[in-house]
Design a protein around this motif. Structure first.
Motif, PDB file in Angstrom:
ATOM      1  N   LEU A 151      25.941   1.484  10.162  1.00  0.00           N
ATOM      2  CA  LEU A 151      25.497   1.612   8.775  1.00  0.00           C
ATOM      3  C   LEU A 151      24.048   1.171   8.633  1.00  0.00           C
ATOM      4  O   LEU A 151      23.261   1.791   7.894  1.00  0.00           O
ATOM      5  N   ALA A 152      23.662   0.123   9.349  1.00  0.00           N
ATOM      6  CA  ALA A 152      22.272  -0.344   9.285  1.00  0.00           C
ATOM      7  C   ALA A 152      21.314   0.737   9.774  1.00  0.00           C
ATOM      8  O   ALA A 152      20.233   0.920   9.189  1.00  0.00           O
TER       9      ALA A 152
ATOM     10  N   LEU B 117      16.810  -1.984  15.741  1.00  0.00           N
ATOM     11  CA  LEU B 117      17.083  -2.683  14.490  1.00  0.00           C
ATOM     12  C   LEU B 117      16.463  -4.074  14.498  1.00  0.00           C
ATOM     13  O   LEU B 117      16.316  -4.683  15.553  1.00  0.00           O
ATOM     14  N   ASP B 118      16.126  -4.559  13.325  1.00  0.00           N
ATOM     15  CA  ASP B 118      15.714  -5.948  13.153  1.00  0.00           C
ATOM     16  C   ASP B 118      16.997  -6.771  13.164  1.00  0.00           C
ATOM     17  O   ASP B 118      17.730  -6.836  12.175  1.00  0.00           O
TER      18      ASP B 118
ATOM     19  N   VAL C 103      19.863  -7.251  10.351  1.00  0.00           N
ATOM     20  CA  VAL C 103      21.258  -7.469  10.733  1.00  0.00           C
ATOM     21  C   VAL C 103      21.391  -8.860  11.326  1.00  0.00           C
ATOM     22  O   VAL C 103      20.655  -9.218  12.256  1.00  0.00           O
ATOM     23  N   ALA C 104      22.320  -9.646  10.810  1.00  0.00           N
ATOM     24  CA  ALA C 104      22.648 -10.952  11.373  1.00  0.00           C
ATOM     25  C   ALA C 104      24.010 -10.823  12.049  1.00  0.00           C
ATOM     26  O   ALA C 104      24.986 -10.436  11.407  1.00  0.00           O
ATOM     27  N   ARG C 105      24.067 -11.175  13.340  1.00  0.00           N
ATOM     28  CA  ARG C 105      25.250 -10.843  14.127  1.00  0.00           C
ATOM     29  C   ARG C 105      25.483 -11.880  15.223  1.00  0.00           C
ATOM     30  O   ARG C 105      24.602 -12.696  15.517  1.00  0.00           O
TER      31      ARG C 105
ATOM     32  N   LEU D 180      18.003  -4.663   2.612  1.00  0.00           N
ATOM     33  CA  LEU D 180      19.434  -4.829   2.847  1.00  0.00           C
ATOM     34  C   LEU D 180      19.665  -5.809   3.985  1.00  0.00           C
ATOM     35  O   LEU D 180      19.050  -5.691   5.050  1.00  0.00           O
ATOM     36  N   LEU D 181      20.562  -6.760   3.774  1.00  0.00           N
ATOM     37  CA  LEU D 181      20.980  -7.672   4.831  1.00  0.00           C
ATOM     38  C   LEU D 181      22.426  -7.363   5.175  1.00  0.00           C
ATOM     39  O   LEU D 181      23.303  -7.388   4.308  1.00  0.00           O
ATOM     40  N   PHE D 182      22.664  -7.052   6.441  1.00  0.00           N
ATOM     41  CA  PHE D 182      24.011  -6.836   6.959  1.00  0.00           C
ATOM     42  C   PHE D 182      24.372  -8.049   7.805  1.00  0.00           C
ATOM     43  O   PHE D 182      23.616  -8.427   8.709  1.00  0.00           O
TER      44      PHE D 182
END
Length: 397
Positions: free
Chosen positions: A20-21, A46-47, A33-35, A3-5
Motif C-alpha cells: 500500500l505504501a 521506500l522511506d 513506513v515504520a516496521r 502518510l505514516l504506515f
C-alpha cells in the motif's frame, strides 16, 4: 498527503503495508513506513524506519525456551520499545494520516496528540464484530449470533497486557490516561470479498478493499529456481511462513514423502524454520529456499500446502491453486476451515500428525477443487485492494 504506515509482525503483517505504501508513493504522496527489523520483506524504494524489534529472533527464542519466560524477558521489553518508537516516528514525521496494524497500540494516543485521523487495518477478520462468524483465532465454528459477536471482545482485550506502555505514551504526550481513546476514522479490511463475503452487519466505517497484493516478479528468481518451477512435471508448493516449533525435520520429510507418492515435485520455502528437510529426503524433485516470490512460483503449482496465514491464503487462491492447510495458531484455523468449507482446499491436517499417507491423500483430494479455485481467482483478479484503500485514505484529508 503525508502518510505514516506502521506495522508489527511477520511477513504477512508487513508486506501488505509495504504494498500500500508503494501505491501511495507512486500516486505522489509522501510516505514513511515504520516496521520490524526482519520480516523477510523488501522495503526498497521506500522511506522505511525500524521499530527496533526483530520478530524472527524472538520467534526462535520462544521455540527454544519457556514461552512465559521469553515473553517476560524478551518480548515484553521489545514490544515496549516498538510502541515507544512509534510515538517518536509519528512526532518526527508529522503525518496527515496514520495507517496502523492493530498491534501498534500507541497509535491512537499519538493521533490524538497530533489531532489527525488514524486508520486501523484488518488483515484478517478479528476487529469488526459480526453475528455471522466468530473472530478469527478465537473459534472456528459459529457460536451463534450473540456468541460470535462476543468473541471480538476477547480479541480487543488482548491489548491489556501492554496497557502500561499505552499509559506511559499518553503521559509522555500530555494526554489524559483515563477514558476512552480516540477511535479510528476507518477500518480497512484488506480481505478479498471474492474469498470471504463481507458480513451484512459490518458498518460503513469498515471498508473491504480486497487484499493488498504486491508486484514481485519472475525476474527475481535465481536460475535454479526458475528452471525448477518451469519444468513440466506437476509441482507442489510447500511453505509455513513464520511458523516454528515442533519437529520441523519430521514434518518436512513426511510432506516430501507424501508428495512423491502423489507424483509431485516439491518446492519448499523453509521460512523461519517450520520446515527443515533431512538430507536423505532431498533429490532432483525437491528444491529448498528460505522464501520465494509467491506471484512467480504459485501459478506454476498444481497444489499448495501452507499454514493458512491470511496473506498466503490470498496469494494461493489468487493464483488459482487449491490448498492443503496445516494451521498452527491465530487466524490460521479460521482460514483452513473456511477454505475447506468452500471446497477450495482439502481437509486441514494437524501439524504434529503429518504422515506420508495423509499428506498424499489430501494433496490428491485438493486437486479436485482446481476449477472452483480458478473461478474465485478470476473474481479476485478484478479487485484492486491498494487503490481502493488509498482512495479511502485520501478521502480523510
Amino acid at each position: 498527503m503525508r502518510l505514516l504506515f506502521t506495522t508489527l509482525g511477520s511477513r504477512g503483517d508487513v508486506e501488505p503495508f509495504l504494498n500500500l505504501a508503494r501505491t501511495a508513493r507512486v500516486a505522489g504522496h509522501d510516505v514513511r513506513v515504520a516496521r520490524p527489523d526482519d520480516a523477510d520483506t523488501d522495503a526498497a524504494g521506500l522511506d522505511s524506519v525500524s521499530l527496533g524489534i526483530d520478530l524472527a529472533e524472538l520467534s526462535v527464542q520462544v521455540s527454544d525456551g519457556s514461552a512465559l519466560r521469553v515473553f517476560r524477558e524478551r518480548i515484553r521489553p521489545a514490544m515496549a520499545r516498538a510502541l515507544a518508537t512509534t510515538v517518536d516516528v509519528a512526532l518526527d514525521w508529522e503525518p496527515d494520516v496514520i495507517v496502523a496494524h492493530p498491534k501498534v497500540l500507541t497509535v491512537p494516543a499519538v493521533a490524538e496528540k497530533l489531532d489527525i485521523p488514524y486508520v486501523q487495518v484488518e488483515l484478517t477478520p478479528t476487529l469488526t464484530p459480526t453475528r455471522e462468524f466468530p473472530a478469527a483465532g478465537i473459534a472456528v465454528r459459529s457460536l451463534g449470533a450473540v456468541g460470535n459477536r462476543l468473541t471480538y471482545r476477547v480479541v480487543h482485550s488482548a491489548g491489556a497486557m501492554f496497557a502500561s506502555d499505552v499509559r506511559s505514551a499518553r503521559e509522555r504526550l500530555g494526554l489524559a490516561t483515563r477514558g476512552r481513546e480516540r477511535a479510528p476514522s476507518r477500518t480497512l479490511a484488506a480481505i478479498s470479498p471474492a474469498l470471504l463475503s463481507p458480513p451484512v452487519d459490518w458498518p460503513d466505517t469498515t471498508v473491504v478493499t480486497g487484499d493488498w497484493k504486491g508486484t514481485d516478479v519472475a525476474a527475481t528468481l535465481d536460475d535454479d529456481l526458475a528452471t525448477f518451477v518451469a519444468a513440466q512435471a506437476p509441482l507442489a508448493y510447500v511453505g509455513f511462513g513464520s511458523m516454528t516449533g515442533g519437529d520441523a525435520v519430521a514434518r518436512a520429510d513426511a510432506i516430501i514423502a507424501g508428495a512423491r507418492r502423489a507424483g509431485l515435485r516439491v518446492m519448499i520455502a523453509t521460512g523461519w524454520g517450520g520446515l527443515t528437510p533431512s538430507p536423505a529426503m532431498l533429490g532432483d524433485d525437491v528444491l529448498v529456499r528460505r522464501g520465494v516470490p509467491h506471484s512467480a512460483v504459485l501459478p506454476r503449482a498444481v497444489v499448495a500446502m501452507h499454514h493458512g496465514g491470511a496473506g498466503t491464503t490470498h496469494a494461493v487462491t489468487r493464483a488459482g491453486v487449491p490448498s492443503v492447510v496445516v494451521p498452527f495458531l491465530a487466524d490460521q484455523p479460521f482460514w483452513a476451515a473456511h477454505l475447506h468449507r468452500r471446497r477450495l482446499a482439502g481437509k486441514p491436517l494437524h501439524r504434529h500428525r503429518l504422515t506420508a499417507d495423509n499428506v498424499e491423500r489430501e494433496l490428491r483430494a485438493a486437486q479436485a477443487y482446481t476449477a472452483r479455485v480458478e473461478n474465485v481467482a478470476r473474481a479476485m483478479a478484478s479487485e484492486n485492494g491498494t487503490a481502493t484503500a488509498l482512495a479511502t485514505l485520501t478521502g480523510l484529508a
